[in-house]
Design a protein around this motif. Structure first.
Motif, PDB file in Angstrom:
ATOM      1  N   GLU A 176       0.765  -1.237   0.000  1.00  0.00           N
ATOM      2  CA  GLU A 176       0.000   0.000   0.000  1.00  0.00           C
ATOM      3  C   GLU A 176       0.803   1.297   0.000  1.00  0.00           C
ATOM      4  OE1 GLU A 176      -3.904  -0.190   2.456  1.00  0.00           O
ATOM      5  OE2 GLU A 176      -2.374  -1.226   3.633  1.00  0.00           O
ATOM      6  N   PRO A 177       2.117   1.300  -0.015  1.00  0.00           N
ATOM      7  CA  PRO A 177       2.824   2.575   0.150  1.00  0.00           C
ATOM      8  C   PRO A 177       2.353   3.621  -0.855  1.00  0.00           C
ATOM      9  CG  PRO A 177       4.273   0.911  -0.772  1.00  0.00           C
ATOM     10  CD  PRO A 177       3.054   0.204  -0.312  1.00  0.00           C
ATOM     11  N   THR A 178       2.401   4.861  -0.447  1.00  0.00           N
ATOM     12  CA  THR A 178       1.877   5.949  -1.267  1.00  0.00           C
ATOM     13  C   THR A 178       2.614   6.052  -2.591  1.00  0.00           C
ATOM     14  OG1 THR A 178       1.269   7.136   0.753  1.00  0.00           O
ATOM     15  CG2 THR A 178       1.356   8.419  -1.278  1.00  0.00           C
ATOM     16  N   TRP A 179       3.917   5.812  -2.579  1.00  0.00           N
ATOM     17  CA  TRP A 179       4.666   5.889  -3.836  1.00  0.00           C
ATOM     18  C   TRP A 179       4.173   4.852  -4.830  1.00  0.00           C
ATOM     19  CZ3 TRP A 179       7.146   1.723  -5.823  1.00  0.00           C
ATOM     20  CH2 TRP A 179       7.496   0.698  -4.944  1.00  0.00           C
ATOM     21  N   LEU A 180       3.782   3.677  -4.326  1.00  0.00           N
ATOM     22  CA  LEU A 180       3.278   2.636  -5.212  1.00  0.00           C
ATOM     23  C   LEU A 180       1.911   3.021  -5.765  1.00  0.00           C
ATOM     24  CD1 LEU A 180       3.576  -0.141  -6.478  1.00  0.00           C
ATOM     25  CD2 LEU A 180       2.610  -1.135  -4.380  1.00  0.00           C
ATOM     26  N   GLN A 181       1.070   3.611  -4.930  1.00  0.00           N
ATOM     27  CA  GLN A 181      -0.245   4.058  -5.405  1.00  0.00           C
ATOM     28  C   GLN A 181      -0.097   5.113  -6.496  1.00  0.00           C
ATOM     29  OE1 GLN A 181      -3.243   2.795  -4.584  1.00  0.00           O
ATOM     30  NE2 GLN A 181      -2.125   1.274  -3.369  1.00  0.00           N
ATOM     31  N   LEU A 182       0.843   6.019  -6.318  1.00  0.00           N
ATOM     32  CA  LEU A 182       1.076   7.033  -7.354  1.00  0.00           C
ATOM     33  C   LEU A 182       1.605   6.396  -8.630  1.00  0.00           C
ATOM     34  CD1 LEU A 182       2.679   9.858  -5.178  1.00  0.00           C
ATOM     35  CD2 LEU A 182       0.358   9.808  -6.146  1.00  0.00           C
ATOM     36  N   ALA A 183       2.489   5.411  -8.487  1.00  0.00           N
ATOM     37  CA  ALA A 183       3.032   4.732  -9.667  1.00  0.00           C
ATOM     38  C   ALA A 183       1.935   3.992 -10.426  1.00  0.00           C
ATOM     39  CB  ALA A 183       4.139   3.761  -9.242  1.00  0.00           C
ATOM     40  N   VAL A 184       1.041   3.333  -9.696  1.00  0.00           N
ATOM     41  CA  VAL A 184      -0.076   2.623 -10.332  1.00  0.00           C
ATOM     42  C   VAL A 184      -0.969   3.614 -11.063  1.00  0.00           C
ATOM     43  CG1 VAL A 184      -2.194   1.335  -9.864  1.00  0.00           C
ATOM     44  CG2 VAL A 184      -0.053   0.668  -8.752  1.00  0.00           C
ATOM     45  N   LEU A 185      -1.212   4.759 -10.449  1.00  0.00           N
ATOM     46  CA  LEU A 185      -2.059   5.771 -11.075  1.00  0.00           C
ATOM     47  C   LEU A 185      -1.460   6.244 -12.398  1.00  0.00           C
ATOM     48  CD1 LEU A 185      -4.654   7.396 -10.466  1.00  0.00           C
ATOM     49  CD2 LEU A 185      -3.187   9.154  -9.487  1.00  0.00           C
ATOM     50  N   VAL A 186      -0.168   6.519 -12.397  1.00  0.00           N
ATOM     51  CA  VAL A 186       0.496   6.945 -13.632  1.00  0.00           C
ATOM     52  C   VAL A 186       0.457   5.836 -14.677  1.00  0.00           C
ATOM     53  CG1 VAL A 186       2.723   7.591 -14.633  1.00  0.00           C
ATOM     54  CG2 VAL A 186       1.987   8.601 -12.458  1.00  0.00           C
ATOM     55  N   PHE A 187       0.708   4.596 -14.253  1.00  0.00           N
ATOM     56  CA  PHE A 187       0.671   3.476 -15.196  1.00  0.00           C
ATOM     57  C   PHE A 187      -0.707   3.332 -15.838  1.00  0.00           C
ATOM     58  CE2 PHE A 187      -0.414  -1.001 -15.958  1.00  0.00           C
ATOM     59  CZ  PHE A 187       0.472  -1.267 -16.978  1.00  0.00           C
ATOM     60  N   LEU A 188      -1.769   3.465 -15.036  1.00  0.00           N
ATOM     61  CA  LEU A 188      -3.120   3.337 -15.581  1.00  0.00           C
ATOM     62  C   LEU A 188      -3.401   4.412 -16.623  1.00  0.00           C
ATOM     63  CD1 LEU A 188      -5.194   2.473 -12.370  1.00  0.00           C
ATOM     64  CD2 LEU A 188      -4.567   0.938 -14.237  1.00  0.00           C
ATOM     65  N   LEU A 189      -3.000   5.638 -16.345  1.00  0.00           N
ATOM     66  CA  LEU A 189      -3.234   6.718 -17.309  1.00  0.00           C
ATOM     67  C   LEU A 189      -2.474   6.465 -18.604  1.00  0.00           C
ATOM     68  CD1 LEU A 189      -3.064   9.794 -14.901  1.00  0.00           C
ATOM     69  CD2 LEU A 189      -5.092   8.881 -16.038  1.00  0.00           C
ATOM     70  N   VAL A 190      -1.224   6.008 -18.486  1.00  0.00           N
ATOM     71  CA  VAL A 190      -0.426   5.734 -19.679  1.00  0.00           C
ATOM     72  C   VAL A 190      -0.995   4.551 -20.454  1.00  0.00           C
ATOM     73  CG1 VAL A 190       1.836   4.953 -20.508  1.00  0.00           C
ATOM     74  CG2 VAL A 190       1.681   6.728 -18.733  1.00  0.00           C
ATOM     75  N   ALA A 191      -1.344   3.478 -19.735  1.00  0.00           N
ATOM     76  CA  ALA A 191      -1.847   2.274 -20.404  1.00  0.00           C
ATOM     77  C   ALA A 191      -3.168   2.536 -21.119  1.00  0.00           C
ATOM     78  CB  ALA A 191      -2.019   1.158 -19.374  1.00  0.00           C
ATOM     79  N   PHE A 192      -4.077   3.268 -20.487  1.00  0.00           N
ATOM     80  CA  PHE A 192      -5.376   3.526 -21.116  1.00  0.00           C
ATOM     81  C   PHE A 192      -5.269   4.517 -22.268  1.00  0.00           C
ATOM     82  CE2 PHE A 192      -7.404   2.373 -16.835  1.00  0.00           C
ATOM     83  CZ  PHE A 192      -7.572   1.052 -17.233  1.00  0.00           C
ATOM     84  N   ALA A 193      -4.271   5.390 -22.208  1.00  0.00           N
ATOM     85  CA  ALA A 193      -4.083   6.341 -23.312  1.00  0.00           C
ATOM     86  C   ALA A 193      -3.228   5.756 -24.429  1.00  0.00           C
ATOM     87  CB  ALA A 193      -3.430   7.624 -22.783  1.00  0.00           C
ATOM     88  N   TRP A 194      -2.648   4.570 -24.219  1.00  0.00           N
ATOM     89  CA  TRP A 194      -1.716   3.963 -25.174  1.00  0.00           C
ATOM     90  C   TRP A 194      -2.393   3.631 -26.502  1.00  0.00           C
ATOM     91  CZ3 TRP A 194       3.487   2.722 -25.123  1.00  0.00           C
ATOM     92  CH2 TRP A 194       3.916   1.789 -26.038  1.00  0.00           C
TER      93      TRP A 194
END
Length: 433
Positions: free
Chosen positions: A311-329
């Motif tokens: 659950e660390p906050t850095w991981l949550q932020l990384a997942v958020l960025v990955f989702l935005l990149v993956a869905f916009a890919w």
């Protein structure tokens, strides 16, 4: 009944000894004092011509405050023969993301020193008064100096700030008619992320050791309809921790001891007897401890637990960025096989993630009031996000079928986003009930 008779007698005795000054007779003396290189400005509100008066320093609640926020009460105390110091709260080193109870306590002690030096004040009878956040700060100041003769608290907490805030957030959302995953996300998941991410200052401050160390008498006051501080827990903790205490509960009062019908509204005037009780107690602190019964709470507060390894906050932020990149890919490349479910996944995924960020910001800024009508325990934006999340899951399944047939990189990246989205949405309550 006997307690009420004794209190009334004490008030009458104080009045007979020191007739209250009228509003026109109260004096205002401007003062300055320093702590840690910061100069603070205040006003001593006192009856004229006094001698050997008790003194009271008023310590602020959370947020930005000027001395004028407490002037009405200071004048009421002055009319009862108390020299009361109110001051502008520091802004240097104090914000939503930065604060130190230790520094605030030293500010209060610097103010105590000012009162103790006045010719009309008895230096052995100067104490501190703290509201809400000041209910953490004022006892801390008293624990550091024998110059503090007594402590008065309003709406003080016996639990740590993060636990209190989680309880208060849930109260606000419930009052708006919200239930279920939205409430759990705001009061638990989001709170744990704020604390774990280090952007909730003083989140784990424990007031109990300080309360147990106090040797000064403490007057603790609460409104039974307080929706910001868990009042029942606070009364019990103060009763069990403070050696010399007077604990009182006002039945139709809210957090600041204003009159209220439900704890959320604020009617004109303070709870009957509050101002008089402070005046009589400060002038003549009792020699024995007494406590009202703790008021009822509809539910107990819950400790904000540390983040787990996943659950660390850095991981949550990384997942958020990955989702935005993956869905916009997918839209960045030419259309190919499996385009229809992929287009749906792109649209629903992006809308859900971006919409969640917007809702989260609105929630933080308005405590849920800016989210519009509530349907089936969910504000409409949250309900729309949950429907979009279900659409994203369905589109992920369709995209998985297409990828299995064609095995393209373009679909693979998009599908990876859909797969990661599912646990992310469960964690944040978008796929919860």
């Amino acid at each position: 009944m006997r307690r009420g008779v004794l209190l009334a007698g004490a008030i009458l005795a104080v009045t007979a000894l020191a007739p209250p000054a009228s509003a026109a007779q109260v004096t205002n003396d401007e003062v300055t004092f320093t702590n840690g290189g910061v100069t603070l400005h205040g006003t001593v509100v006192a009856p004229p011509g006094g001698a050997k008066l008790p003194g009271l320093v008023m310590v602020h609640g959370s947020g930005a405050h000027s001395r004028d926020d407490y002037r009405e009460q200071a004048e009421a105390f002055a009319r009862q023969g108390i020299a009361t110091l109110i001051y502008d709260k520091r802004t240097d080193g104090y914000s939503q993301l930065e604060r130190s109870y230790s520094t605030l306590a030293d500010d209060a002690l610097a103010a105590v020193s000012v009162l103790r030096k006045r010719s009309d004040v008895d230096p052995a009878r100067v104490g501190v008064w703290g509201l809400s956040e000041g209910g953490w700060v004022a006892p801390l100041a008293a624990s550091r100096s024998s110059d503090v003769a007594f402590v008065v608290t309003l709406g003080a907490n016996g639990v740590e700030p993060s636990r209190q805030q989680a309880w208060a957030v849930e109260n606000q959302l419930r009052q708006l008619g919200m239930t279920g995953s939205m409430v759990r996300m705001a009061s638990s998941t989001m709170m744990r992320q704020l604390v774990g991410g280090g952007i909730f200052p003083e989140a784990h401050y424990d007031p109990v050791p300080v309360l147990k160390s106090l040797r000064q008498p403490v007057l603790g006051l609460w409104g039974a309809k307080d929706i910001l501080t868990p009042p029942g827990e606070a009364v019990r903790i103060f009763r069990d921790s403070v050696a010399h205490h007077t604990l009182r509960v006002f039945p139709d009062a809210q957090h600041q001891l204003r009159r209220t019908t439900d704890g959320f509204d604020k009617l004109p005037g303070y709870a009957p007897g509050y101002l008089e009780l402070v005046g009589s107690w400060v002038n003549n602190p009792p020699g024995t401890s007494t406590a009202d019964a703790p008021p009822a709470q509809d539910r107990p507060s819950t400790a904000v637990t540390p983040l787990a390894w996943y659950e660390p906050t850095w991981l949550q932020l990384a997942v958020l960025v990955f989702l935005l990149v993956a869905f916009a890919w997918y839209p960045l490349f030419r259309r190919g096989a499996g385009a229809r479910p992929a287009r749906w996944l792109t649209a629903t995924g992006l809308l859900t993630v971006l919409g969640f960020l917007v809702v989260d910001v609105l929630l933080q800024l308005s405590m849920g009031k800016g989210l519009g009508p509530v349907v089936a325990g969910r504000p409409l934006p949250w309900l729309a996000l949950q429907l979009l999340a279900l659409g994203t899951v369905a589109a992920t399944i369709g995209t998985a079928v297409a990828w299995w047939r064609h095995r393209g990189l373009r679909l693979g990246v998009l599908l990876a986003g859909g797969v990661v989205f599912v646990p992310w949405a469960v964690y944040w309550g978008l796929l919860g009930v």
